[in-house]
Design an enzyme around this catalytic site. Structure first.
Site, PDB file in Angstrom:
ATOM      1  N   TYR A 121      27.116  15.363  -9.724  1.00 24.35           N
ATOM      2  CA  TYR A 121      25.885  15.349  -8.936  1.00 24.35           C
ATOM      3  C   TYR A 121      25.720  14.029  -8.186  1.00 24.35           C
ATOM      4  CZ  TYR A 121      25.171  18.971 -12.451  1.00 24.35           C
ATOM      5  OH  TYR A 121      25.347  20.044 -13.290  1.00 24.35           O
ATOM      6  N   GLY A 173      16.029  24.708 -18.261  1.00 24.65           N
ATOM      7  CA  GLY A 173      17.188  24.064 -17.655  1.00 24.65           C
ATOM      8  C   GLY A 173      18.372  24.982 -17.524  1.00 24.65           C
ATOM      9  N   HIS A 178      28.350  18.139 -13.990  1.00 17.12           N
ATOM     10  CA  HIS A 178      27.798  17.114 -14.861  1.00 17.12           C
ATOM     11  C   HIS A 178      27.326  15.948 -14.004  1.00 17.12           C
ATOM     12  CE1 HIS A 178      28.581  18.854 -18.764  1.00 17.12           C
ATOM     13  NE2 HIS A 178      29.819  19.160 -18.397  1.00 17.12           N
ATOM     14  N   ASP A 179      26.710  14.980 -14.655  1.00 15.53           N
ATOM     15  CA  ASP A 179      26.158  13.818 -13.964  1.00 15.53           C
ATOM     16  C   ASP A 179      27.115  13.257 -12.911  1.00 15.53           C
ATOM     17  OD1 ASP A 179      25.888  10.757 -13.710  1.00 15.53           O
ATOM     18  OD2 ASP A 179      23.995  11.260 -14.663  1.00 15.53           O
ATOM     19  N   ASP A 211      21.586  12.502 -14.713  1.00 11.50           N
ATOM     20  CA  ASP A 211      20.866  13.185 -15.792  1.00 11.50           C
ATOM     21  C   ASP A 211      19.454  12.642 -15.990  1.00 11.50           C
ATOM     22  OD1 ASP A 211      22.923  14.887 -16.329  1.00 11.50           O
ATOM     23  OD2 ASP A 211      23.508  13.980 -18.221  1.00 11.50           O
TER      24      ASP A 211
END
Length: 392
Positions: free
Chosen positions: A143, A96, A139-140, A169
Site C-alpha cells: 500500500y 476489515g 500488506h503495508d 497499517d
C-alpha cells in the site's frame, strides 16, 4: 483481570467490531481506550471460555485491550441476526473484510441501516472499496509503495526500506479510520444519518506524504533517495553510531538549533564548519563524515548527558523495550504496565475526560457471555446460541 470503569471523551458511544487484524483492531483499541463501549466479535475455538489457563490470564495481543471478545461464527444465520440486533443499539460498526464480504454475510451497510439509520459504518481495507486493485491481497509494504510513501524511505544508493508497518497499517490505516469514525459520529449526532467510512491504507499513505509533495513542488525535494533534508541526506538530521555500538539521533534543522548542536559536538570553532552554509548540499557528505567520527568517540549515554536540557535536538535512540525507562517517558507515564505487560499508554491525552485501558486483552471468545450481557443480551439467549454453534 478485573475490569475498571470506562472513562474518556467517547463514554456512551457503542461500537461493534467485526474482528480483523492490524489496523482495524488499532482503531477499535483507540476508540475503546477513549471510553467507547466496543464489543469485539471474532471467530473462536469451541469451548474457549472454559479453558482455565486462558480465562485467568490476558492474551498477548495488546491491540485487543479495553474491550471484551465474543466468540461468534458469522456464517451462521443466527449469529448474523444477533449482530443485527446489536446494530440496533450501536453508534458505529467497524469491519476489515475485502470489499463485498460483509454484504455476502448479510452485514453490509444497507443491511445494518435497515435496522439503524444512524449507524456509522467503518470499512478498513488496503486498496479501498473500488478500483482495479480493490479485490487484490496486499500488506503495508504494498500500500505504501503504490501510495508513493515507500520510495523516499532509505539511504542514498540503497533501495527503499519499509518502516515496519507503521505508515500503511497504523498511520495511514488505523489512525485514518479512527479520525473518520469520530468525524462521522459527530456528524450523525447532528443529522441523524449514518454513512460509510471508506478508509484505504493506500489513501492514508498518500495523505501522509502531503508535506513532501509541497517540498517537491517548491523545488526543495529531489528524486535521489537519501539526499534531501529529512531522508538522511542532511548531516544534522541523521542517526550516528556511538562508541558503545548504540545510536544517537540528530535533528538540528533550524539554524539556532544547529548552532547548539555544533557546540555540543565541540565543532562550533572547527574551520570546517565556521562560516559554512548549513544547507549547502555540496558540503553535506564531508560534514556527515566529521559528525560520524566525533560521535563515535563517546558512548550513547555520554552524548545524552552532554545534550540533556539543550535545544540541539539531539537524543538517544532507544529500543522499544527500553523506552519506558527514559526519565521523560517515566514522568509522563507514556508507557503503563497492565496485568504484568508494559505497553504504550492511551494517546492523545484529554484534560477533563482522560482515556484509560479498561481491561487487558482477552483470549478469543473469553468474554462471550459477559460481553453480550453488557449489551443487553440475556444469558439464556446466549446459551441457546452457543448450543446452535452461532456462538463459541
Amino acid at each position: 483481570m478485573a475490569q475498571t470503569t470506562r472513562t474518556g471523551p467517547l463514554h456512551g458511544i457503542k461500537i461493534i467490531e467485526l474482528a480483523g487484524i492490524g489496523p482495524s483492531p488499532y482503531t477499535s483499541m483507540m476508540l475503546a481506550d477513549a471510553g467507547a463501549q466496543v464489543i469485539r466479535l471474532e471467530r473462536a475455538a469451541p469451548g474457549a471460555p472454559e479453558r482455565a489457563a486462558e480465562a485467568t490470564r490476558s492474551h498477548w495481543d495488546l491491540l485487543n485491550r479495553s474491550r471484551p471478545s465474543v466468540g461468534i461464527d458469522l456464517k451462521h444465520p443466527e449469529a448474523v441476526e444477533l449482530v443485527l440486533s446489536l446494530v440496533e443499539q450501536a453508534d458505529g460498526l467497524i469491519e476489515g473484510f475485502r470489499p463485498g464480504v460483509a454484504e455476502r454475510l448479510g452485514l453490509g451497510p444497507d443491511d445494518c441501516w435497515a435496522r439503524n439509520r444512524r449507524l456509522v459504518y467503518g470499512r478498513m481495507t488496503g486498496w479501498g472499496q473500488e478500483g482495479p486493485m480493490a479485490q487484490m491481497a496486499g500488506h503495508d509494504i504494498n500500500y505504501i509503495a503504490v501510495g508513493g510513501a515507500l520510495w523516499s524511505l532509505g539511504r542514498k544508493g540503497s533501495p527503499p526500506v519499509p518502516p515496519l508497518n507503521l505508515v500503511g497499517d497504523f498511520g495511514g490505516g488505523g489512525l485514518l479510520l479512527a479520525f473518520g469514525m469520530v468525524s462521522a459520529l459527530l456528524e450523525a449526532s447532528r443529522s441523524g444519518e449514518g454513512q460509510v467510512i471508506d478508509a484505504a491504507m493506500v489513501d492514508g499513505a498518500a495523505s501522509l506524504m502531503t508535506m513532501i509533495h509541497s517540498f517537491h513542488e517548491f523545488g526543495m525535494w529531489n528524486d535521489e533517495r537519501g539526499s534531501n533534508l529529512l531522508d538522511t541526506g542532511a548531516p544534522f538530521y541523521e542517526v550516528y553510531e556511538t562508541a558503545d555500538g548504540k545510536y544517537f539521533a540528530l535533528g538540528g534543522l533550524e539554524s539556532k538549533f544547529y548552532a547548539e548542536l555544533l557546540e555540543g559536538l565541540g565543532l562550533a570553532d572547527d574551520p570546517a564548519f565556521v562560516a559554512r552554509e548549513q544547507n549547502d548540499k555540496s558540503l553535506w557528505p564531508g560534514m556527515k563524515e566529521r559528525f560520524a567520527a566525533v560521535i563515535a568517540t563517546k558512548t550513547r549515554d555520554e552524548w545524552t548527558a552532554i545534550f540533556d536540557g539543550t535545544d540541539a535536538c539531539a537524543v538517544p535512540v532507544l529500543s522499544p523495550w527500553e523506552a519506558h525507562l527514559h526519565p521523560h517517558n517515566k514522568e509522563r507515564a507514556t508507557f503503563v504496565e497492565v496485568d504484568g505487560r508494559v505497553q504504550p499508554a492511551p494517546a492523545p491525552r484529554f484534560s477533563r475526560t482522560p482515556s484509560s485501558i479498561s481491561k487487558p486483552p482477552s483470549h478469543p471468545g473469553a468474554d462471550t457471555v459477559s460481553g453480550l450481557v453488557e449489551w443487553g443480551i440475556d444469558e439464556g439467549t446466549v446459551a441457546k446460541l452457543r448450543e446452535t454453534g452461532a456462538l463459541s
